[in-house]
Write a protein that holds these residues in place. Structure first.
Motif, PDB file in Angstrom:
ATOM      1  N   PHE A   1      12.224  -7.681   0.863  1.00  0.00           N
ATOM      2  CA  PHE A   1      11.140  -6.763   0.521  1.00  0.00           C
ATOM      3  C   PHE A   1      11.743  -5.362   0.477  1.00  0.00           C
ATOM      4  O   PHE A   1      11.773  -4.647   1.475  1.00  0.00           O
ATOM      5  N   LEU A   2      12.269  -5.013  -0.694  1.00  0.00           N
ATOM      6  CA  LEU A   2      12.913  -3.703  -0.829  1.00  0.00           C
ATOM      7  C   LEU A   2      11.934  -2.576  -0.501  1.00  0.00           C
ATOM      8  O   LEU A   2      10.738  -2.708  -0.764  1.00  0.00           O
ATOM      9  N   PRO A   3      12.435  -1.493   0.103  1.00  0.00           N
ATOM     10  CA  PRO A   3      13.840  -1.108   0.257  1.00  0.00           C
ATOM     11  C   PRO A   3      14.556  -1.676   1.485  1.00  0.00           C
ATOM     12  O   PRO A   3      15.665  -1.257   1.786  1.00  0.00           O
ATOM     13  N   ALA A   4      13.918  -2.603   2.204  1.00  0.00           N
ATOM     14  CA  ALA A   4      14.595  -3.215   3.355  1.00  0.00           C
ATOM     15  C   ALA A   4      15.679  -4.186   2.878  1.00  0.00           C
ATOM     16  O   ALA A   4      15.461  -4.946   1.934  1.00  0.00           O
ATOM     17  N   PHE A   5      16.819  -4.139   3.520  1.00  0.00           N
ATOM     18  CA  PHE A   5      17.910  -5.089   3.319  1.00  0.00           C
ATOM     19  C   PHE A   5      18.373  -5.211   1.864  1.00  0.00           C
ATOM     20  O   PHE A   5      18.373  -6.306   1.300  1.00  0.00           O
ATOM     21  N   PRO A   6      18.756  -4.125   1.230  1.00  0.00           N
ATOM     22  CA  PRO A   6      19.352  -4.242  -0.104  1.00  0.00           C
ATOM     23  C   PRO A   6      20.736  -4.869  -0.007  1.00  0.00           C
ATOM     24  O   PRO A   6      21.321  -4.969   1.074  1.00  0.00           O
ATOM     25  N   GLY A   7      21.268  -5.295  -1.148  1.00  0.00           N
ATOM     26  CA  GLY A   7      22.614  -5.853  -1.147  1.00  0.00           C
ATOM     27  C   GLY A   7      22.655  -7.309  -0.726  1.00  0.00           C
ATOM     28  O   GLY A   7      21.673  -8.037  -0.832  1.00  0.00           O
ATOM     29  N   ALA A   8      23.799  -7.712  -0.188  1.00  0.00           N
ATOM     30  CA  ALA A   8      24.052  -9.124   0.094  1.00  0.00           C
ATOM     31  C   ALA A   8      23.501  -9.555   1.452  1.00  0.00           C
ATOM     32  O   ALA A   8      23.270  -8.740   2.344  1.00  0.00           O
ATOM     33  N   ASN A   9      23.286 -10.857   1.582  1.00  0.00           N
ATOM     34  CA  ASN A   9      22.903 -11.525   2.835  1.00  0.00           C
ATOM     35  C   ASN A   9      21.668 -10.929   3.521  1.00  0.00           C
ATOM     36  O   ASN A   9      21.668 -10.717   4.736  1.00  0.00           O
ATOM     37  N   PRO A  10      20.580 -10.665   2.791  1.00  0.00           N
ATOM     38  CA  PRO A  10      19.420 -10.062   3.447  1.00  0.00           C
ATOM     39  C   PRO A  10      18.743 -10.981   4.458  1.00  0.00           C
ATOM     40  O   PRO A  10      18.202 -10.503   5.455  1.00  0.00           O
TER      41      PRO A  10
ATOM     42  N   GLY B   1      15.369  -9.597  13.680  1.00  0.00           N
ATOM     43  CA  GLY B   1      14.169 -10.151  14.303  1.00  0.00           C
ATOM     44  C   GLY B   1      12.881  -9.780  13.601  1.00  0.00           C
ATOM     45  O   GLY B   1      11.834  -9.581  14.235  1.00  0.00           O
ATOM     46  N   VAL B   2      12.898  -9.684  12.268  1.00  0.00           N
ATOM     47  CA  VAL B   2      11.704  -9.283  11.525  1.00  0.00           C
ATOM     48  C   VAL B   2      10.625 -10.351  11.630  1.00  0.00           C
ATOM     49  O   VAL B   2      10.900 -11.521  11.901  1.00  0.00           O
ATOM     50  N   LYS B   3       9.389  -9.957  11.433  1.00  0.00           N
ATOM     51  CA  LYS B   3       8.252 -10.880  11.457  1.00  0.00           C
ATOM     52  C   LYS B   3       7.715 -11.138  10.059  1.00  0.00           C
ATOM     53  O   LYS B   3       6.820 -11.966   9.885  1.00  0.00           O
ATOM     54  N   ILE B   4       8.236 -10.422   9.082  1.00  0.00           N
ATOM     55  CA  ILE B   4       7.843 -10.597   7.693  1.00  0.00           C
ATOM     56  C   ILE B   4       9.101 -10.550   6.831  1.00  0.00           C
ATOM     57  O   ILE B   4       9.951  -9.680   7.024  1.00  0.00           O
ATOM     58  N   ILE B   5       9.220 -11.489   5.904  1.00  0.00           N
ATOM     59  CA  ILE B   5      10.276 -11.411   4.895  1.00  0.00           C
ATOM     60  C   ILE B   5       9.603 -11.350   3.527  1.00  0.00           C
ATOM     61  O   ILE B   5       8.419 -11.668   3.385  1.00  0.00           O
ATOM     62  N   GLY B   6      10.350 -10.933   2.531  1.00  0.00           N
ATOM     63  CA  GLY B   6       9.743 -10.782   1.220  1.00  0.00           C
ATOM     64  C   GLY B   6      10.733 -10.967   0.103  1.00  0.00           C
ATOM     65  O   GLY B   6      11.916 -11.267   0.314  1.00  0.00           O
ATOM     66  N   ALA B   7      10.222 -10.807  -1.112  1.00  0.00           N
ATOM     67  CA  ALA B   7      11.046 -10.831  -2.315  1.00  0.00           C
ATOM     68  C   ALA B   7      10.552  -9.725  -3.241  1.00  0.00           C
ATOM     69  O   ALA B   7       9.364  -9.377  -3.233  1.00  0.00           O
ATOM     70  N   THR B   8      11.456  -9.188  -4.045  1.00  0.00           N
ATOM     71  CA  THR B   8      11.153  -8.052  -4.907  1.00  0.00           C
ATOM     72  C   THR B   8      11.738  -8.285  -6.296  1.00  0.00           C
ATOM     73  O   THR B   8      12.924  -8.593  -6.427  1.00  0.00           O
ATOM     74  N   ALA B   9      10.907  -8.130  -7.316  1.00  0.00           N
ATOM     75  CA  ALA B   9      11.389  -8.133  -8.696  1.00  0.00           C
ATOM     76  C   ALA B   9      11.378  -6.700  -9.202  1.00  0.00           C
ATOM     77  O   ALA B   9      10.382  -5.984  -9.048  1.00  0.00           O
ATOM     78  N   HIS B  10      12.477  -6.278  -9.784  1.00  0.00           N
ATOM     79  CA  HIS B  10      12.597  -4.885 -10.220  1.00  0.00           C
ATOM     80  C   HIS B  10      13.443  -4.800 -11.475  1.00  0.00           C
ATOM     81  O   HIS B  10      14.213  -5.716 -11.797  1.00  0.00           O
TER      82      HIS B  10
END
Length: 284
Positions: free
Chosen positions: A195-204, A212-221
């Motif tokens: 879920f950008l801008p969190a964890f850009p680049g490789a191995n997010p 230890g996040v409680k939410i993960i996401g995906a982003t199309a840009h």
């Protein structure tokens, strides 16, 4: 089979009377507006609108609409795009080894959910060639190394021109395109597995697990020269817990990636996305 429509996407400095000016251009030429949506970014002082109308009964031939609208657009300092619903864009899907986003797009295309023609698949590996064969699509492999990257990109650009490609979809293409390539072919949509801008680049997913996040996401840009910094089209999230392993995050993330990428591609193909600066307005 619905009758063809025309769509204008317009952005300009905000001022009174803009809706009336644009709508009146269509009305005065016999057009029937079937969709209109607008947004004003007060911070930027910018007005943005998507307006769609039926071509049946419209008095202006297609090839003069753009020129005629320029007479309206110039005084209001507008930039605009004109699209026709029966113009079918041609897509190239780029992949590496993962097949989940590729298969989702191909299935949706087969189900006529995507108003486009998928013309070919490009990859830097041979792993997914069998899928291209299954769907009777041309497949091209361009192995990429740091030494041959620019040479291979030049060949890819030639291929895109040969196939008259309008849009590239990076369906888990795990390579960074050069700034020169993006400048020459800017219509590129990427799916990023966070879920950008969190964890850009490789191995997010690994980094999300370690954080230890409680939410993960995906982003199309849209792709720009800056890695994972392009204007965002679509995002989605799912909750995770302390019980989830990295493998669980990857599995849940793949579901999101499929959904988010297909939504973004559909929105783009329906001409519902208007980019301004590094932001987008996505019209309903």
């Amino acid at each position: 089979m619905t009758s063809p429509t025309a769509t204008l996407l317009v952005s300009c400095p905000d001022r009174p009377g803009l809706v009336a000016k644009i709508a009146n251009f269509i009305y005065s030429n016999g057009g029937n507006i079937i969709h209109a949506d607008q947004h004003t970014d007060f911070t930027a002082g910018l007005f943005l609108i998507r307006i769609e109308w039926q071509l049946e009964g419209f008095l202006l031939p297609r090839d003069v609409i753009d020129t005629a609208f320029a007479a309206i657009a110039k005084p209001i300092e507008a930039s605009w795009q004109l699209h026709f619903s029966d113009t079918i864009p041609r897509i190239a899907i780029w992949v590496t080894k993962q097949d989940h986003c590729l298969l989702d797009l191909l299935w949706r295309h087969q189900a006529q959910e995507l108003p486009a023609q998928i013309a070919l698949i490009i990859s830097n590996h041979a792993h997914l060639e069998s899928i291209a064969q299954q769907f009777k699509l041309d497949f091209y492999q361009f192995p990429i190394t740091k030494d041959n990257k620019l040479e291979q990109e030049a060949k890819e650009l030639e291929l895109l021109q040969k196939y008259q490609i309008d849009l590239i979809v990076l369906a888990k293409y795990l390579q960074i395109l050069s700034a020169d390539f993006v400048a020459k072919f800017p219509n590129i949509i990427n799916i990023h597995h966070s879920f950008l801008p969190a964890f850009p680049g490789a191995n997010p997913y690994q980094r999300a697990y370690e954080r230890g996040v409680k939410i993960i996401g995906a982003t199309a840009h849209y792709v720009t020269a800056d890695l994972d910094e392009g204007p965002i089209i679509e995002q989605e999230v799912v909750r995770v817990s302390h019980r989830d392993t990295v493998a669980d995050l990857i599995r849940k993330g793949k579901d999101l990636e499929r959904l988010v990428l297909s939504r973004a591609v559909r929105l783009h193909l329906q001409n519902r996305v208007l980019v301004y600066g590094n932001r987008t307005v996505v019209f309903s």
